[in-house]
Design a protein around this motif. Sequence first.
Motif, PDB file in Angstrom:
ATOM      1  N   GLY A  41       0.957  -1.040   0.070  1.00 14.86           N
ATOM      2  CA  GLY A  41       0.085   0.209   0.006  1.00 14.86           C
ATOM      3  C   GLY A  41       0.838   1.149   0.199  1.00 14.86           C
ATOM      4  O   GLY A  41       0.192   2.320   0.101  1.00 14.86           O
ATOM      5  N   LYS A  42       2.050   1.145  -0.287  1.00 11.54           N
ATOM      6  CA  LYS A  42       3.036   2.342  -0.177  1.00 11.54           C
ATOM      7  C   LYS A  42       3.890   2.485  -1.570  1.00 11.54           C
ATOM      8  O   LYS A  42       3.887   1.323  -2.279  1.00 11.54           O
ATOM      9  N   GLY A  43       4.294   3.515  -1.678  1.00 12.68           N
ATOM     10  CA  GLY A  43       5.421   3.624  -2.546  1.00 12.68           C
ATOM     11  C   GLY A  43       6.797   3.199  -2.619  1.00 12.68           C
ATOM     12  O   GLY A  43       7.016   2.765  -1.372  1.00 12.68           O
ATOM     13  N   PHE A  89      12.740  -4.092  -5.131  1.00 13.58           N
ATOM     14  CA  PHE A  89      13.248  -3.830  -6.547  1.00 13.58           C
ATOM     15  C   PHE A  89      14.557  -3.505  -6.735  1.00 13.58           C
ATOM     16  O   PHE A  89      15.145  -2.652  -6.063  1.00 13.58           O
ATOM     17  N   PHE A 101      13.002  -0.599 -14.038  1.00 11.48           N
ATOM     18  CA  PHE A 101      13.022  -1.328 -12.580  1.00 11.48           C
ATOM     19  C   PHE A 101      12.725  -2.902 -13.152  1.00 11.48           C
ATOM     20  O   PHE A 101      12.387  -3.193 -14.099  1.00 11.48           O
ATOM     21  N   GLY A 102      13.370  -3.783 -11.922  1.00 10.46           N
ATOM     22  CA  GLY A 102      12.967  -5.210 -12.279  1.00 10.46           C
ATOM     23  C   GLY A 102      11.528  -5.432 -11.908  1.00 10.46           C
ATOM     24  O   GLY A 102      10.963  -4.425 -11.343  1.00 10.46           O
ATOM     25  N   SER A 103      11.108  -6.609 -12.112  1.00  9.79           N
ATOM     26  CA  SER A 103       9.705  -6.717 -11.641  1.00  9.79           C
ATOM     27  C   SER A 103       9.561  -7.155 -10.019  1.00  9.79           C
ATOM     28  O   SER A 103       8.558  -7.311  -9.650  1.00  9.79           O
TER      29      SER A 103
ATOM     30  N   TYR B  35       4.957   6.826 -12.827  1.00 14.35           N
ATOM     31  CA  TYR B  35       5.243   5.592 -13.067  1.00 14.35           C
ATOM     32  C   TYR B  35       3.968   4.703 -13.065  1.00 14.35           C
ATOM     33  O   TYR B  35       3.134   4.880 -12.433  1.00 14.35           O
ATOM     34  N   GLN B  37       2.692   0.780 -12.466  1.00 11.63           N
ATOM     35  CA  GLN B  37       3.027  -0.624 -11.919  1.00 11.63           C
ATOM     36  C   GLN B  37       1.945  -1.452 -12.158  1.00 11.63           C
ATOM     37  O   GLN B  37       0.806  -1.252 -11.709  1.00 11.63           O
ATOM     38  N   LYS B  40       1.814  -7.379 -11.598  1.00 11.15           N
ATOM     39  CA  LYS B  40       3.021  -8.340 -11.432  1.00 11.15           C
ATOM     40  C   LYS B  40       4.156  -7.405 -10.716  1.00 11.15           C
ATOM     41  O   LYS B  40       5.151  -7.752 -10.633  1.00 11.15           O
ATOM     42  N   LYS B  41       3.582  -6.131 -10.366  1.00 10.64           N
ATOM     43  CA  LYS B  41       4.466  -5.049  -9.457  1.00 10.64           C
ATOM     44  C   LYS B  41       5.521  -4.636 -10.365  1.00 10.64           C
ATOM     45  O   LYS B  41       6.416  -4.080  -9.862  1.00 10.64           O
ATOM     46  N   PHE B  42       5.488  -4.691 -11.640  1.00  6.97           N
ATOM     47  CA  PHE B  42       6.655  -4.166 -12.588  1.00  6.97           C
ATOM     48  C   PHE B  42       6.335  -2.718 -12.709  1.00  6.97           C
ATOM     49  O   PHE B  42       5.304  -2.317 -13.065  1.00  6.97           O
ATOM     50  N   LEU B  43       7.469  -1.628 -12.457  1.00  9.48           N
ATOM     51  CA  LEU B  43       7.335  -0.364 -12.667  1.00  9.48           C
ATOM     52  C   LEU B  43       7.807   0.018 -13.848  1.00  9.48           C
ATOM     53  O   LEU B  43       9.007  -0.323 -14.268  1.00  9.48           O
ATOM     54  N   LYS B  44       7.184   0.876 -14.410  1.00  5.54           N
ATOM     55  CA  LYS B  44       7.670   1.389 -15.925  1.00  5.54           C
ATOM     56  C   LYS B  44       7.406   2.889 -15.920  1.00  5.54           C
ATOM     57  O   LYS B  44       6.223   3.272 -15.636  1.00  5.54           O
ATOM     58  N   PHE B  90       2.028   5.730  -9.864  1.00  5.55           N
ATOM     59  CA  PHE B  90       3.144   6.431  -8.829  1.00  5.55           C
ATOM     60  C   PHE B  90       3.567   7.598  -9.293  1.00  5.55           C
ATOM     61  O   PHE B  90       3.935   7.610 -10.427  1.00  5.55           O
ATOM     62  N   GLN B 108       2.392   7.530  -2.556  1.00  2.00           N
ATOM     63  CA  GLN B 108       1.496   6.177  -1.819  1.00  2.00           C
ATOM     64  C   GLN B 108       1.028   5.302  -3.113  1.00  2.00           C
ATOM     65  O   GLN B 108       0.725   4.409  -2.781  1.00  2.00           O
TER      66      GLN B 108
END
Lengths: 111, 115
Positions: A41-43, A89, A101-103, B35, B37, B40-44, B90, B108
Amino acid sequence: GENVGLHLPTLSVQEGDNSIINCAYSNSASDYFIWYKQESGKGPQFIIDIRSNMDKRQGQRVTVLLNKTVKHLSLQIAATQPGDSAVYFCAENNNFNKFYFGSGTKLNVKP
Amino acid sequence: DTAVSQTPKYLVTQMGNDKSIKCEQNLGHDTMYWYKQDSKKFLKIMFSYNNKELIINETVPNRFSPKSPDKAHLNLHINSLELGDSAVYFCASSLRRGALGVEAFFGQGTRLTVV
């Protein structure tokens, strides 16, 4: 560029043990690397960084190792605590303005 | 005080709608980012502004339009929302352009769900 990946999507460790999170990158021109921690829930939150002219950098309970030969980055967390549970990450920079960034690897710390 | 604040935190909307996400930073930073996300939590990275000037515009559909009225604000407007836009967005800021290390802070996140 964007081929930054993590070997283990999930890592479970016992509280008090050391944790090692790995990251592989593909661009040999990358010269700056960052590890981030993201709690639910956070950045993302900056943990530690390293430049390509270094092999190792230490922070408080964390160490980043860089192996340019095999294009590998690792984050070591000493005496892992429940508060370390998060997604981690790595990010690489080979262009002034862009970070890739990686996954992410999820770290579960068991009490 | 929150360094980088985004609103709303959650946004559920129907396909085809237009929506905006707002971001404000009180750090005096020159550079702000958006960004995306995925599940799968991938940030771009999507966009970056430096002192209200667009400096990064990644391969993002032109339904996404950033707007920076001043260097403390970077808003993201999305037209004709699609299911695939569902993600966490984000906002981040850094002291200088390209300085996404210790000098950078993320908001956040805004969880956008398109139904």
